[in-house]
Design an enzyme around this catalytic site. Structure first.
Site, short mmCIF file in Angstrom:
data_model
loop_
_atom_site.label_atom_id
_atom_site.label_comp_id
_atom_site.label_asym_id
_atom_site.label_seq_id
_atom_site.Cartn_x
_atom_site.Cartn_y
_atom_site.Cartn_z
CE LYS A 149 -3.32 2.79 2.59
NZ LYS A 149 -3.98 3.04 3.88
NE ARG A 187 -8.73 9.02 -2.04
CZ ARG A 187 -8.28 8.49 -0.90
NH1 ARG A 187 -8.76 7.34 -0.48
NH2 ARG A 187 -7.35 9.10 -0.19
CB SER A 208 -9.63 7.45 7.09
OG SER A 208 -9.45 6.90 5.79
CE LYS A 293 -16.51 26.38 -20.92
NZ LYS A 293 -17.91 26.77 -21.12
CG ASP A 329 -20.08 25.97 -23.72
OD1 ASP A 329 -20.69 25.04 -23.16
OD2 ASP A 329 -19.02 26.45 -23.33
CB ALA A 366 -14.39 38.79 -22.25
CB ALA A 453 -23.44 30.40 -18.10
CE1 TYR A 455 -24.18 21.99 -13.30
CE2 TYR A 455 -23.27 23.45 -14.96
CZ TYR A 455 -23.18 22.30 -14.19
OH TYR A 455 -22.10 21.47 -14.30
CD GLN A 483 -22.28 21.31 -22.07
OE1 GLN A 483 -21.36 20.96 -22.78
NE2 GLN A 483 -22.49 20.83 -20.84
#
Length: 1591
Positions: A149, A187, A208, A293, A329, A366, A453, A455, A483
């Site tokens: 581990k 994970r 943990s 983007k 978009d 912008a 835009a 949500y 989108q």
């Protein structure tokens, strides 16, 4: 699949038992009892209860505080508790590596068989390298662990890739976890990369470790149980990112369609690095959000045209090893806004158009989303206004869209009209800061609709207040869902568009990609509603449109009532479609039904599909007549190719002729050549409407579809398989560059003789040939080159005089690549000066065409050849033919009679798509010194990857491909054998081969020309023209005759090198110049042009002599600088008296020149220059068409027109430069000239990208200087050099002297490596003086330049190429370089400053070093030792000294660090006291303010080191400390070395101190850099001489 373990972190046994039950109910496989969380833990009592009551397999962990746990307890008691857990039957115990040996010994022989010991290591600081992690795994294994581990911490999400690599290759059970928010994917993806188990908390708050998701999220959000080795990974890239609901949405969608995929969150800091690291096919696609983007546009290999126009990418897919970027978009947001407006019956100002048309559309933000909305709104006819915190960014978008800008502070009061639309694209109002809004509520009353835009939350404060103000609110959820729908279709390789929204998006992309027409395939739409869907599709169309509704019985996708299908097509006619496609079977009925309502512009395509075969020409002709008889406007016949020769029949019928299938692709490519009305191309790979349909991008970019016409010559690659080949990309670019009307395609050929028989017309001018046809081609040609005949393999055929001529260029391509790789590693053969393969055992896998070629040439080069082949008989036959040895392929694994062999794979094993296989096991490769693979798709085959890991030199098939392709192109383009010989001679000279030279000593030019013919007949390789033997020698006149009249197969040496010249000094210079010019032209080198800007003819004539003496190749006569210019009189004198080729320019004021007269007179002067014999004229783009049309039919044969464009503001984008170059070419220019201005040094990279396809580009200002210096590297036709620094024709134009003697411009070639010093300022640096002289002396192919850099990270990202392998780093970038490097040498990291950056290996990593500290400290130590004459070198003379450093930047840090290491007591003085204090604390010293330094003298005999730029040129009168303060110092060092003796050093010496110049530091640190740069020992004396002679 990885197990799912829930750690139980309760503080009581009762709660732990309760939580264990919850864990089981939640779906856990295992629980971990964290004993260190229990309060008042009683080992026997508590463990007895917990293990007795367990309902799931259990791990017992008792983590000490020193390993990140909760308990500080006696170590023996802690281990006793773990031993008790073993005794009581725990399934697993977790013990730390530090305690593992003792623990394992203590339970030896007592451990129950079922109990597994997990030995763990936790790193809470970082994630080590792959090598370190691998070593750690081995260390843990050595303890006897049952399970390994390792838990580390992610500083960056790319750290997790180290863990994935180690897990995937680990041979024992491993638990690999990376902690922190950036490590969550370790994970989620544990099962994918072979993890034994992963941890998930029972609920939020019960973790943990940092970054531990809940079990509910792993199972329900990430579908953890469905993730396996083959699972494809998608995810959203952002920062922040965990607010995104993407995983919730996409993972449910993936499950619903049965796709083996998972969608995760990626918290990304450095996007380019992330994209580079996670580049395997497993990472199949990404979504992209704030703030990445726009940067993503630059990170993709290809960007969809719409996304490129927007300047933002939000969806990325990986196809064929490339990242493709899209933007979904804009359609998602705009369609949501439109639907809300339509629902409220709000219309635009265009009847039937978008309700946005004519509206004022205000966008806040912008960034990427802002750009998308602004672009979409503009496309829909809205008037766009942009408001942003940064006004400049808003203005940039507004300018590009023709919109307006509103400062964010003024938005509240902006309401020029009522009923506006507002769209917020910023994160203002997003969780957790939900109480804020980007605009006050009072301002919202002027808007009819407000879109947000965001949500999370759905109802933002902005939307709540908008609704209260009476506006229509539209949530970002709508945009997100729409989108996402587009993205999902991309991810799932969506077949053709199945929704109207996707179809509209694809239509936009098709237009931007260059399509002429789109076809709406109604049969691909799900839940098609004819009137509603066709209304939207045809109302929104931006290109002529074909409507097709193909039934299943004709190869379509719909099974619908036939009458309803035809009704839909009639509706398309009614709604304004340009074309409808109707099947022949129903055409008659359909055409009659629309006869009375048919619009005038409508064209009906009547089509017939044959999915079985391609009929004969007679049947096709009859079918064509039948289709025409029903009243078709356009005939379309689509057939299927069983063999590529079937396609030839379609070429004979003038229709839309398409032949489907892989063998029919050429029917689409040659549509223009054979008279087709149109052809079809898919928008993307994977969404073809028929088999064999290429993408529009391939049609336009790879096959140059727009350039194919009826007289285009056809070349191509014959093979089976064949579509893996990149040949069309290479050859078609070359054809375009050469202006050749030709196209190169793939020919998928089954039967070679039949193919050659069918395609035997002169249109099919030549072929390349690959597996499996090379040997058959040898028997199919009319004539075969002797070498190809000896090999029995042909890879190149050309058609000459009706005959097919076969040649072989494989052999030289492959063997030269292998030889160069061996020479680069200093490996020699057994013949002095011969091939490095001579005497080597050369093992070749494969006995086909390529195998034969390599066998033949390896034998010729003196190698001992062994052939291994699957069919032993073929190997034996080839071995006998060349006198080699044959072995069965099955024996190759154990064949190693000696070490240091060479292996060459010429089979197709490992070729795309079967890339994971190798023709020989990895362990067998250790016996080979070099491994070559003829495959080049992929470039890094499994064989080469294994060979590299086994320690062999690798040579890839790309090298062979490019070299043999060069030979093929010379054959295709009909370059004469003489020219090829000339190139061979040049190459031989470069390799010091012995040539046969005939000296010509005739007394006259006529006799010399006769002697050249005699030399040709006698077989000479070159001639030496002895100018010193010519009587009455007239340099320009005689050389022009001799050089123009020479046989083209000859290189000419002018003069002599082995006897004293009889020439005068001036003639000797001219001779040298002519030789240089000849060689430069022969090697296609960049010419060196001296602009002449004198105000009078007399001075200009004098400048011509100066230019000639300075070794210019040509001069530019700048007529616009002449005062009282008399065209005929002045030009006649200037051109009559010229001694060099001449470029004539008369630059008008409107293009940056000095001419302000009549435009007609200016152009008349340029025409006069042409008539009087000028070699070139330069005319501006604005005036080019008029000028060129005015000289039509009068232009001399050797005269060239340069058409130029000058930009004094900036350097445009690559696309804009490319378009500009095309525009300049279109005027009829012989040479294109583009001059731009560099605002940042990275601008120059764009010029380099374009210069390879143009003939002359230039860059102005200091940041553009390298565009001039590196012009020969990138294929520039000429560059400019001023006679003197005061005679520049443009800012920062270097002098001829500097170009020739400082930068060695004559020695720069395409393969020259570029080094340089990064700094700001940088003009003072003497680096080029030293390095370039040294490179020249030692014969290293490199150039060293000054690089004026503003933004270091951007610079390094832009120039991340093997051409730029290393840099020096100066003020002020040394500290920033530490952050920019991927790995930093420990010393440099301790110093906190890098002065040397090296790209290695293969440009994948930037390594940072510091050579300053040793250089400076050793110079000071040597000066101290010189004063004491001490022979004791064990201790540093700095030990115990008080060492005062002025400056806390990179050099200051290096000096402070070095002094501290040497035992000095360090004091730092700096203008900014805070920085001095930070550095002092770092080295355990003291800090002073700058003001305190003057009166600081606690003792005498101190050492002072100035590490600031105070006193550097041009401010040489400045000093960092008053003279009177210097009497307390024994040594004074100044890092400044321009001037060599600074004012500080002068005053120090006058005060009795020993001065130590920065020149010493400069030379010594450069010595270290040189070794890093070249891998060669630094020639210190050469470097010292080079710099000291110049100072």
């Amino acid at each position: 699949m990885a197990l799912l373990c829930v750690p139980l972190v309760a503080s009581s046994v009762d709660q732990m038992l309760l939580d264990a039950d919850k864990a089981k109910a939640s779906g856990a496989d295992v629980v971990e009892l964290r004993l260190d969380f229990l309060k008042n833990f009683q080992p026997r009592q508590d463990l007895g209860v917990l293990l007795r009551e367990k309902k799931l397999p259990t791990i017992v962990t008792y983590r000490p505080k020193w390993e990140g746990g909760q308990v500080e307890v006696d170590e023996q008691k802690r281990l006793d508790a773990l031993r008790l857990a073993v005794e009581l039957g725990s399934d697993y115990v977790d013990v730390e590596l530090k305690a593992a040996d003792e623990f394992m010994k203590s339970i030896s022989g007592k451990k129950p068989e079922k109990t597994k010991v997990i030995v763990s290591s936790h790193n809470y600081e970082n994630t080590p390298s792959i090598d370190d992690l691998t070593n750690l795994v081995a260390k843990i294994q050595s303890t006897g662990a049952g399970i390994v581990k390792i838990a580390t911490t992610a500083k960056d999400i790319t750290d997790v890739s180290h863990m994935f690599r180690v897990m995937a290759h680990c041979q024992v059970p491993i638990i690999g976890l990376v902690m922190g928010d950036r490590g969550v994917i370790s994970r989620v993806l544990a099962s994918k990369f072979g993890g034994y188990l992963t941890f998930a908390s029972l609920e939020a708050g019960k973790e943990s470790a940092d970054g531990q998701p809940t079990i509910k999220d792993l199972l329900e959000v990430y579908n953890f149980r469905q993730v396996g080795r083959e699972t494809q990974i998608y995810g959203i890239i952002g920062k922040p990112v965990y607010h995104s609901k993407g995983p919730v949405l996409y993972n449910k969608a993936f499950s619903s369609v049965g796709l083996d995929a998972v969608y995760v969150h990626y918290l990304v800091d450095d996007l380019p690095h992330f994209v580079d690291v996670y580049s395997s096919p497993d990472f199949a696609g990404f979504s992209c959000t704030i703030p990445h983007k726009e940067i993503m546009c630059e990170c993709c290999d290809e960007v969809d045209p719409v996304a490129k126009d927007i300047g933002a990418v939000n969806a990325i897919i990986r196809r064929d090893g490339k990242l493709l970027g899209y933007n979904t978009d804009y359609i998602g947001a705009i369609s949501a806004i439109e639907d809300a407006l339509r629902a409220a019956n709000i219309q635009g100002n265009v009847p039937g158009g978008s309700p946005l048309a004519g509206k004022l559309f205000v966008v806040i933000g912008a960034g990427g989303a802002g750009k998308s909305l602004a672009y979409g709104a503009k496309e829909k006819g809205a008037r766009v206004a942009i408001s942003n915190r940064s006004y400049d960014r808003a203005k940039e978008i507004a300018d590009s869209l023709g919109g307006q800008v509103i400062p964010l502070s003024e938005l509240e009061h902006f309401h020029p009209e009522e009923g506006m639309i507002l769209a917020n694209t910023t994160p203002v109002g997003m969780q957790p800061k939900t109480g804020v809004s980007p605009i006050p509520k009072s301002a919202l009353k002027h808007y009819r609709l407000v879109f947000d835009a965001i949500y999370t939350p759905i109802d933002t404060r902005l939307l709540t207040e908008a609704k209260e103000a009476g506006a229509i609110p539209v949530s970002g959820v709508e945009m997100f869902l729409r989108q996402a729908k587009g993205q999902f279709e991309l991810y799932t390789d969506g077949s053709p568009a199945s929704s109207v929204e996707k179809m509209l998006l694809d239509a936009d992309r098709a237009k931007a990609s260059g399509a002429d027409v789109v076809e709406l395939r109604l049969d691909c739409l799900k839940n098609f509603q004819p009137r509603q869907d066709l209304g939207v599709l045809l109302r929104e169309k931006k290109l002529p449109t074909i409507v097709t509704y193909r039934p299943k019985w004709d190869g379509g996708r719909t099974e619908i009532d036939e009458q309803k299908r035809l009704d839909a097509l009639r509706l398309a006619v009614e709604l304004g479609s340009d074309y409808v496609d109707v099947k022949l079977k129903v055409a008659d009925e359909f055409i009659k039904s629309i006869s009375e309502k048919r619009p005038e512009m409508l064209k009906v395509i009547v089509s017939s599909y044959n999915y079985e075969n391609t009929p004969s020409v007679e049947i096709l002709t009859s079918l064509d007549a039948k289709i025409r008889s029903v009243g078709a406007d356009i005939v379309k016949i689509a057939t299927t190719a069983k063999d590529i020769t079937d396609v030839s029949r379609v070429f004979q019928v003038p229709i839309i002729g398409l032949v489907m299938g892989d063998r029919g692709v050429i029917s689409r490519l040659f549509a223009s050549k054979f008279g087709g009305y149109l052809t079809y191309a898919a928008l993307d790979g994977g969404i073809e409407s028929a088999i064999g349909e290429p993408t529009i991008k391939k049609m336009l970019d790879a096959y140059n579809f727009r350039r194919v016409g009826s007289d285009t010559q056809i070349f191509g690659l014959i093979g089976n398989p064949v579509y893996h080949s990149k040949s069309p990309f290479v050859y078609n670019k070359v054809f375009s560059f050469l202006g050749l009307n030709a196209v190169f395609v793939h020919f998928l050929v089954d039967d070679l003789p039949s193919f050659l028989n069918v395609y035997s017309s002169p249109d099919f001018a030549g072929f390349s040939c690959t597996i499996p046809h090379k040997e058959i081609m040898c028997r199919s040609c009319d004539e075969v080159d002797p070498i190809a005949k000896a090999m029995e393999a042909v890879n190149t055929t050309i058609r000459r005089d009706g005959k097919l001529i076969g040649c072989n260029t494989d052999y030289i391509g492959a063997i030269s690549a292998i030889e160069e790789a061996l020479r680069a590693a200093n490996i020699q053969g057994n013949i002095p000066g011969g091939s490095p393969v001579a005497g080597k055992l050369f093992v070749i896998m494969g006995a086909g065409g390529t195998g034969k070629a390599l066998s033949y040439i390896a034998k010729e080069k003196g190698a001992r050849v062994v052939i291994a082949n699957r069919t032993y008989e073929r190997a034996e036959k080839l071995a006998q033919a060349i006198g080699g040895q044959a072995i069965p392929l099955s024996e190759l694994e154990d064949f190693h009679p000696e070490e240091g062999m060479i292996l060459a794979n010429t089979t197709s094993v490992g070729m795309y798509p079967n890339t994971g296989v190798s023709p020989i096991p990895k362990h067998a490769l250790k016996h080979y010194i070099l491994v070559f693979d003829a495959i080049y798709t992929p470039r890094d085959t499994q064989l080469l990857i294994d060979a590299k890991e086994a320690g062999a030199i690798i040579a890839d098939g790309v090298e062979m491909f490019l070299r043999q392709a060069k030979g093929q192109i010379e054959l295709y383009t009909n370059r004469s054998p003489e020219r090829n010989k000339e190139l061979d001679l040049l190459r031989a000279m470069a390799e010091n081969a012995t040539l046969l030279c005939a000296p010509l000593c005739a007394p006259s030019v006529q006799k010399m020309l006769h002697q050249i013919d005699e030399a040709v007949a006698a077989g000479a390789d070159l001639v030496e023209i002895r100018l010193d033997h010519l009587r009455n020698f007239q340099p320009h006149q005689h050389l022009e005759v001799l050089l123009k009249g020479r046989n083209s197969q000859f290189l000419l040496l002018i003069g002599t090198s082995h006897r004293p010249p009889i020439l005068s000094d001036s003639l000797e210079k001219e001779r040298k110049k002519e030789v240089d010019l000849l060689r430069a032209m022969a090697e296609n080198a960049t010419l060196l042009c001296a602009p002449l800007c004198a105000p009078s003819v007399e001075k200009m004539l004098h400048q011509i002599d100066e230019a000639m003496a300075a070794c210019a190749d040509l001069v530019e006569i700048r007529l616009d600088h002449l005062r009282n210019f008399q065209p005929h009189q002045d030009l006649e004198v200037l051109l009559k008296e010229r001694k060099l080729p001449v470029l004539v320019t008369c630059r008008p004021k409107w293009e940056g020149g000095n001419y302000e007269g009549d435009e007609h007179e200016r152009l008349k002067a340029l025409r006069l220059a042409m008539d009087l014999g000028a070699d070139y004229v330069d005319v501006e783009l604005q005036a080019a068409n008029d000028f060129i049309s005015s000289i039509s039919g009068k232009k001399p044969e050797n005269f060239k027109i340069i058409v130029s464009s000058h930009n004094y503001q900036s350097t445009p984008s690559v696309e804009e430069l490319t378009d500009l170059a095309a525009k300049l070419h279109a005027t009829g220019a012989d040479i294109v000239k583009i001059a731009t201005t560099a605002v940042d040094i990275t601008d120059v990279a764009r010029v380099f990208r374009v210069i390879v396809n143009c003939q002359l580009l230039d860059g102005s200002w200091e940041r553009g200087l390298i565009s001039r210096l590196l012009s020969p590297k990138y294929g520039g036709y000429l560059t400019y050099g001023a006679l003197e620094s005061s005679k520049q024709s443009a800012p920062w134009e270097p002098t001829l002297r500097d170009l020739l003697h400082l930068y060695n411009i004559r020695q720069i070639r395409p393969d020259t490596k570029v080094f340089g010093v990064i700094g700001k300022p940088i003009g003072h640096s003497k680096g080029p003086t030293m390095y370039n002289a040294t490179f020249k002396r030692v014969g290293y192919n490199g150039i060293y330049v000054r690089l004026l850099v503003d933004d270091l990270a951007r610079f390094l990202d832009t120039y991340a190429s093997p051409d730029f392998p290393a840099f020096s780093c100066g003020i002020p970038h040394k500290e920033a370089a530490v952050v920019c490097c991927d790995e930093v040498d420990p010393i440099a990291r301790s110093i906190g400053a890098v002065n040397t950056i090296v790209s290695q290996p293969f440009g994948q990593k930037l390594m940072g070093y510091n050579t300053d500290y040793y250089a400076a400290i050793s110079a000071i130590e040597d000066a101290l030792r010189g004063t004491t004459n001490s022979s004791n070198t064990a201790n540093s003379p700095l030990e115990g000294k008080l060492f005062v450093v002025i400056g806390a930047g990179g050099a200051g840090k290096a000096l402070a660090y070095g002094a501290k290491v040497k035992g000095a007591r360090v004091v730092i003085a700096n203008r900014t006291f805070g920085r001095a204090k930070d550095l002092a604390e770092l080295v355990g010293g003291d800090a002073l303010t700058f003001a305190e330094l003057e009166n600081f003298h606690p003792e005498k005999g101190m050492i002072l080191a100035n590490a600031t730029s105070v006193g550097m040129q041009p401010q040489i009168e400045e000093t960092p400390i008053p003279k009177h303060a210097l009497r307390y110092y024994a040594i004074v060092f100044d890092a400044v070395y321009t001037p060599k003796v600074t004012r500080l050093l002068q005053e120090a010496e006058a005060s009795g101190a020993i001065p130590v110049s920065g020149m010493e530091m400069f030379i010594r640190q450069a010595k270290g850099q040189f070794q890093h740069f070249t891998g060669l020992a630094a020639p210190e004396e050469v470097m010292r001489e080079a710099i000291l002679n110049k100072i």
